[in-house]
Design a protein around this motif. Structure first.
Motif, mmCIF file in Angstrom:
data_model
loop_
_atom_site.group_PDB
_atom_site.id
_atom_site.type_symbol
_atom_site.label_atom_id
_atom_site.label_comp_id
_atom_site.label_asym_id
_atom_site.label_seq_id
_atom_site.Cartn_x
_atom_site.Cartn_y
_atom_site.Cartn_z
ATOM 1 N N CYS A 8 0.670 -0.938 -0.159
ATOM 2 C CA CYS A 8 -0.166 0.225 0.236
ATOM 3 C C CYS A 8 0.480 1.568 -0.149
ATOM 4 C CB CYS A 8 -0.915 -0.262 1.205
ATOM 5 S SG CYS A 8 -1.624 1.040 1.666
ATOM 6 N N ALA A 10 -0.410 3.983 -0.123
ATOM 7 C CA ALA A 10 -1.201 5.387 0.007
ATOM 8 C C ALA A 10 -1.253 6.300 1.568
ATOM 9 C CB ALA A 10 -2.775 4.751 1.148
ATOM 10 N N CYS A 11 -0.126 5.797 2.252
ATOM 11 C CA CYS A 11 0.653 6.235 2.913
ATOM 12 C C CYS A 11 2.408 5.613 3.212
ATOM 13 C CB CYS A 11 0.040 6.610 4.500
ATOM 14 S SG CYS A 11 0.547 5.670 5.674
ATOM 15 N N GLY A 14 3.312 1.791 4.455
ATOM 16 C CA GLY A 14 4.183 0.474 3.468
ATOM 17 C C GLY A 14 3.234 -0.333 4.195
ATOM 18 N N CYS A 15 1.988 -0.807 3.958
ATOM 19 C CA CYS A 15 1.368 -1.776 4.655
ATOM 20 C C CYS A 15 1.990 -3.130 3.500
ATOM 21 C CB CYS A 15 0.475 -2.439 5.827
ATOM 22 S SG CYS A 15 0.623 -0.726 6.656
ATOM 23 N N TYR A 32 -4.287 -4.494 5.731
ATOM 24 C CA TYR A 32 -3.694 -3.660 5.654
ATOM 25 C C TYR A 32 -4.528 -2.441 7.080
ATOM 26 C CZ TYR A 32 -8.951 -4.362 5.771
ATOM 27 O OH TYR A 32 -10.572 -4.738 5.562
ATOM 28 N N ASN A 33 -4.133 -1.252 7.385
ATOM 29 C CA ASN A 33 -3.977 -1.256 8.406
ATOM 30 C C ASN A 33 -4.996 -0.169 8.616
ATOM 31 O OD1 ASN A 33 -2.345 -2.331 10.864
ATOM 32 N ND2 ASN A 33 -0.483 -1.716 9.463
ATOM 33 N N CYS A 34 -5.879 0.207 7.941
ATOM 34 C CA CYS A 34 -7.487 1.323 7.902
ATOM 35 C C CYS A 34 -7.234 1.803 6.626
ATOM 36 C CB CYS A 34 -6.425 2.822 8.135
ATOM 37 S SG CYS A 34 -5.644 3.420 6.398
ATOM 38 N N GLY A 37 -6.430 2.378 2.705
ATOM 39 C CA GLY A 37 -5.610 1.222 2.137
ATOM 40 C C GLY A 37 -5.768 0.280 1.720
HETATM 41 S S1 SF4 Z 1 -2.805 0.383 4.975
HETATM 42 FE FE1 SF4 Z 1 -3.540 1.887 5.574
HETATM 43 S S2 SF4 Z 1 -1.906 2.418 7.242
HETATM 44 FE FE2 SF4 Z 1 -1.326 0.516 6.376
HETATM 45 S S3 SF4 Z 1 0.265 1.825 4.469
HETATM 46 FE FE3 SF4 Z 1 -2.233 1.612 3.552
HETATM 47 S S4 SF4 Z 1 -2.734 3.280 3.743
HETATM 48 FE FE4 SF4 Z 1 -1.112 3.437 5.037
#
Ligand code: SF4
Length: 127
Positions: A8, A10-11, A14-15, A32-34, A37
């Motif tokens: 990921c 998106a932030c 990098g999950c 994923y952590n959010c 993601g």
């Molecule tokens: S899943 Fe969420 S916390 Fe993890 S990299 Fe993507 S946006 Fe970031």
């Protein structure tokens, strides 16, 4: 069941996100952590897109090429077509930043615009 792994972006965290799927259908997503993601990986699975950045030719400017980019992400399958179409383009200075180079590149509905401006350079005549 087949699995595919994504990083990921998106932030910065990098999950690593794993997708289990059957055909075009996602059966499970883990890692994923959010929700941002999860959305990112669902989009990557169904409709992967990339911002295309490259350069095109320009006449009468300080440099022979000018940087350009797509205004939004282009379907990954269309990237080669977009590059081919941009190979044919030759601009003429002066050109402003944000100038529309192609309005509907490869019939994607997406515009390609310049990423900088370039002034016209006049070559003084030799006497
Ligand atoms: S899943 Fe969420 S916390 Fe993890 S990299 Fe993507 S946006 Fe970031």
């Amino acid at each position: 069941m087949p699995k595919r792994e994504y990083t990921c972006v998106a932030c910065p965290k990098g999950c690593t996100v794993e997708v289990e799927f059957e055909g075009d259908e996602i059966k499970d997503i883990t890692g994923y952590n959010c929700l941002k993601g999860k959305d990112y990986v669902e989009d990557e699975f169904h409709d992967p897109r990339r911002i295309l950045t490259t350069t095109v030719k320009i006449k009468n400017a300080k440099y022979p090429r000018i940087p350009v980019r797509t205004e939004t992400g282009v379907p990954k399958d269309e990237l080669d077509c977009c590059l081919d179409e941009l190979t044919e383009v030759e601009l003429e200075a002066p050109v402003d930043i944000g100038y529309t180079v192609i309005d509907d590149v490869c019939s994607t509905g997406i515009s390609v615009v310049t990423s900088r401006s370039l002034e016209e350079v006049t070559v003084s005549k030799l006497e």
